[in-house]
Motif scaffolding. Structure first.
Motif, PDB file in Angstrom:
ATOM      1  N   VAL A   1       0.835  -1.203   0.000  1.00  0.00           N
ATOM      2  CA  VAL A   1       0.000   0.000   0.000  1.00  0.00           C
ATOM      3  C   VAL A   1       0.869   1.253   0.000  1.00  0.00           C
ATOM      4  O   VAL A   1       0.662   2.182  -0.785  1.00  0.00           O
ATOM      5  CB  VAL A   1      -0.930  -0.017   1.242  1.00  0.00           C
ATOM      6  CG1 VAL A   1      -1.646   1.300   1.424  1.00  0.00           C
ATOM      7  CG2 VAL A   1      -1.930  -1.154   1.145  1.00  0.00           C
ATOM      8  N   ASP A   2       1.897   1.272   0.884  1.00  0.00           N
ATOM      9  CA  ASP A   2       2.749   2.464   1.002  1.00  0.00           C
ATOM     10  C   ASP A   2       3.553   2.721  -0.260  1.00  0.00           C
ATOM     11  O   ASP A   2       3.710   3.861  -0.693  1.00  0.00           O
ATOM     12  CB  ASP A   2       3.703   2.333   2.199  1.00  0.00           C
ATOM     13  CG  ASP A   2       2.949   2.458   3.513  1.00  0.00           C
ATOM     14  OD1 ASP A   2       1.780   2.892   3.474  1.00  0.00           O
ATOM     15  OD2 ASP A   2       3.513   2.103   4.561  1.00  0.00           O
ATOM     16  N   GLU A   3       4.079   1.629  -0.848  1.00  0.00           N
ATOM     17  CA  GLU A   3       4.880   1.800  -2.073  1.00  0.00           C
ATOM     18  C   GLU A   3       4.016   2.308  -3.225  1.00  0.00           C
ATOM     19  O   GLU A   3       4.440   3.158  -3.998  1.00  0.00           O
ATOM     20  CB  GLU A   3       5.548   0.474  -2.464  1.00  0.00           C
ATOM     21  CG  GLU A   3       6.737   0.122  -1.590  1.00  0.00           C
ATOM     22  CD  GLU A   3       7.200  -1.307  -1.801  1.00  0.00           C
ATOM     23  OE1 GLU A   3       8.364  -1.511  -2.147  1.00  0.00           O
ATOM     24  OE2 GLU A   3       6.365  -2.239  -1.620  1.00  0.00           O
ATOM     25  N   VAL A   4       2.806   1.785  -3.315  1.00  0.00           N
ATOM     26  CA  VAL A   4       1.901   2.220  -4.391  1.00  0.00           C
ATOM     27  C   VAL A   4       1.556   3.698  -4.187  1.00  0.00           C
ATOM     28  O   VAL A   4       1.614   4.502  -5.124  1.00  0.00           O
ATOM     29  CB  VAL A   4       0.617   1.350  -4.441  1.00  0.00           C
ATOM     30  CG1 VAL A   4      -0.390   1.912  -5.435  1.00  0.00           C
ATOM     31  CG2 VAL A   4       0.959  -0.088  -4.803  1.00  0.00           C
ATOM     32  N   PHE A   5       1.275   4.051  -2.938  1.00  0.00           N
ATOM     33  CA  PHE A   5       0.925   5.448  -2.637  1.00  0.00           C
ATOM     34  C   PHE A   5       2.062   6.388  -3.043  1.00  0.00           C
ATOM     35  O   PHE A   5       1.847   7.407  -3.697  1.00  0.00           O
ATOM     36  CB  PHE A   5       0.617   5.608  -1.142  1.00  0.00           C
ATOM     37  CG  PHE A   5       0.236   7.012  -0.771  1.00  0.00           C
ATOM     38  CD1 PHE A   5      -0.966   7.555  -1.192  1.00  0.00           C
ATOM     39  CD2 PHE A   5       1.092   7.801  -0.008  1.00  0.00           C
ATOM     40  CE1 PHE A   5      -1.320   8.859  -0.864  1.00  0.00           C
ATOM     41  CE2 PHE A   5       0.743   9.105   0.325  1.00  0.00           C
ATOM     42  CZ  PHE A   5      -0.463   9.630  -0.107  1.00  0.00           C
ATOM     43  N   GLU A   6       3.291   5.989  -2.663  1.00  0.00           N
ATOM     44  CA  GLU A   6       4.459   6.837  -2.961  1.00  0.00           C
ATOM     45  C   GLU A   6       4.598   7.067  -4.464  1.00  0.00           C
ATOM     46  O   GLU A   6       4.840   8.175  -4.925  1.00  0.00           O
ATOM     47  CB  GLU A   6       5.703   6.122  -2.421  1.00  0.00           C
ATOM     48  CG  GLU A   6       6.898   7.027  -2.241  1.00  0.00           C
ATOM     49  CD  GLU A   6       8.091   6.234  -1.745  1.00  0.00           C
ATOM     50  OE1 GLU A   6       9.155   6.346  -2.355  1.00  0.00           O
ATOM     51  OE2 GLU A   6       7.916   5.465  -0.760  1.00  0.00           O
ATOM     52  N   LYS A   7       4.404   6.013  -5.223  1.00  0.00           N
ATOM     53  CA  LYS A   7       4.527   6.109  -6.685  1.00  0.00           C
ATOM     54  C   LYS A   7       3.435   7.028  -7.258  1.00  0.00           C
ATOM     55  O   LYS A   7       3.689   7.850  -8.140  1.00  0.00           O
ATOM     56  CB  LYS A   7       4.441   4.685  -7.269  1.00  0.00           C
ATOM     57  CG  LYS A   7       4.680   4.591  -8.744  1.00  0.00           C
ATOM     58  CD  LYS A   7       6.159   4.729  -9.083  1.00  0.00           C
ATOM     59  CE  LYS A   7       6.365   5.363 -10.426  1.00  0.00           C
ATOM     60  NZ  LYS A   7       6.599   4.797 -11.582  1.00  0.00           N
TER      61      LYS A   7
END
Ligand code: AMP
Length: 180
Positions: free
Chosen positions: A165-171
């Motif tokens: 979730v966090d990696e997708v959000f960052e991208k």
């Protein structure tokens, strides 16, 4: 957990989900389309564009009528097939520009797993394996070619949505920071 609606707000967009608009219309007392929409959703099929585009256009018009500054939209789950695309082009010609298409690319089995998990509390009639497999079939047959078409126009911004979730959000934030 971040939501597309929060992200949209952060960048001054109004989030409109085609699926949510259809589900709201389905439960609206007296709707002439309620049963038809339910059948399409359960079968994982794409609702006729006349219905979806009129709901989208109405939501956009209402948002702008309430506040004329609010003229940027994140439209979620649309266009999903050729019929959607033609309906959009016909209705929005000269009225709206498509800046970019945000493509959450994710392995089918991961998508099914996440939706089955969501199904434990969502109450959605299409969060079950049978409907999900039909939805994947519809996606591969009808939606993927539309993404390819936008890709050829240089409009697709792809995110590897199999990540956390966090990696997708960052991208996604990186993309919005760049695109505005
Ligand atoms: P979603 O909420 O995006 O997961 O969509 C759930 C279901 O709503 C889909 O499987 C379709 O049956 C219907 N739906 C969502 N978006 C559209 C659209 N753009 N055009 C037609 N049907 C849609």
């Amino acid at each position: 957990m971040w939501k597309k609606s929060h992200l949209a707000e952060k960048y001054g967009y109004t989030h409109l989900s085609a699926g949510d608009l259809l589900r709201d219309e389905r439960k609206r007392p007296g709707s002439q389309y309620g049963e038809l929409i339910e059948n399409y959703i359960k079968e994982g099929e794409i609702v006729p564009v006349e219905i979806t585009i009129s709901l989208l256009k109405r939501a956009m018009d209402q948002t702008m009528a309430a506040n004329s500054q609010k003229n940027k939209f994140l439209i979620d789950g649309f266009p999903r097939n050729e019929d959607n695309l033609q309906g959009w082009n016909k209705t929005m010609d000269g009225k709206a520009d498509v800046s970019f298409v945000l493509f959450f690319d994710c392995d089918n089995e991961i998508c099914i797993g996440r939706c089955l998990e969501r199904g434990k509390s969502s109450g959605r009639s299409d969060d079950n394996r049978e409907s999900l497999e039909k939805r994947i079939h519809t996606y591969l047959q009808s939606t993927r070619p539309i993404i390819d078409l936008y890709e050829r126009m240089g409009k697709v911004r792809k995110v590897d949505a199999s990540k956390s979730v966090d990696e997708v959000f960052e991208k996604v934030v990186q993309i919005f920071d760049k695109e505005g």
